[in-house]
Design an enzyme around this catalytic site. Structure first.
Site, PDB file in Angstrom:
ATOM      1  NE  ARG A  16      -3.103  -2.510   2.840  1.00  0.00           N
ATOM      2  CZ  ARG A  16      -4.390  -2.760   2.600  1.00  0.00           C
ATOM      3  NH1 ARG A  16      -5.207  -1.801   2.255  1.00  0.00           N
ATOM      4  NH2 ARG A  16      -4.856  -3.978   2.742  1.00  0.00           N
TER       5      ARG A  16
ATOM      6  CB  ALA B 106      -5.153  -2.692   6.215  1.00  0.00           C
ATOM      7  CB  SER B 107      -5.069  -8.211   6.238  1.00  0.00           C
ATOM      8  OG  SER B 107      -5.410  -9.502   5.836  1.00  0.00           O
ATOM      9  CG  HIS B 108      -9.308  -8.982   4.554  1.00  0.00           C
ATOM     10  ND1 HIS B 108      -8.675  -9.273   5.741  1.00  0.00           N
ATOM     11  CD2 HIS B 108     -10.564  -8.602   4.865  1.00  0.00           C
ATOM     12  CE1 HIS B 108      -9.542  -9.086   6.730  1.00  0.00           C
ATOM     13  NE2 HIS B 108     -10.697  -8.692   6.224  1.00  0.00           N
TER      14      HIS B 108
END
Length: 151
Positions: free
Chosen positions: A52, A101-103
């Site tokens: 990200r 933030a993973s998924h």
């Protein structure tokens, strides 16, 4: 009542907004670095992130705070959480953080702090970090109020 800083898997939210705003990231990093480095003085703190865009400025905030506190950091760059969790104990780290933030949506991000064993912080440690963040927020608010009243 203030919403809890930590959720089920670290601190998550929209990057740039509370609780993932620069001031709160700095306060959380300072509290976690102090806690973890205090348990293993001189041991490195590991940092990893996902891809990200916000991970870069969050990384920079954490690196500045580690430098201010004199905690050595190993910046692993882009790594999955399990790799970071493995590296912390394998390389004798005091702990670490994964900025991810993973998924969750791309606008979100998160801080998943790891202890010296590479495990997610225990609830008691999260409570210590959160209490220190809240204290720093209160001090900053009080200081702002004092400054507002000065001639």
């Amino acid at each position: 009542m203030t919403k809890a800083l930590f959720g089920t898997d670290g601190i998550r939210g929209q990057a740039g907004r509370y609780p993932l705003d620069p001031a709160t990231v700095r306060r959380a990093a300072a509290a976690a670095l102090g806690l973890l480095a205090g348990r293993s003085p001189g041991a490195p703190f590991f940092l990893a992130r996902d891809t990200r865009a916000s991970g870069l400025w969050i990384r920079d905030v954490i690196l500045r705070e580690a430098g201010r506190l004199g905690v050595p950091v190993v910046d692993g760059g882009v790594l999955p959480t399990p790799a970071a969790a493995h590296l912390v104990p394998a390389r004798g780290g005091c702990g670490g953080v994964v900025v991810s933030a993973s998924h969750n949506p791309a606008a979100d991000n998160g801080l998943k702090f790891l202890d010296g064993r590479g495990l997610k912080l225990a609830d008691a440690d999260e409570a210590v970090v959160e209490a220190e963040v809240r204290q720093a927020e209160s001090t900053a608010a009080a200081d702002a109020g004092v400054l507002d009243t000065l001639p």
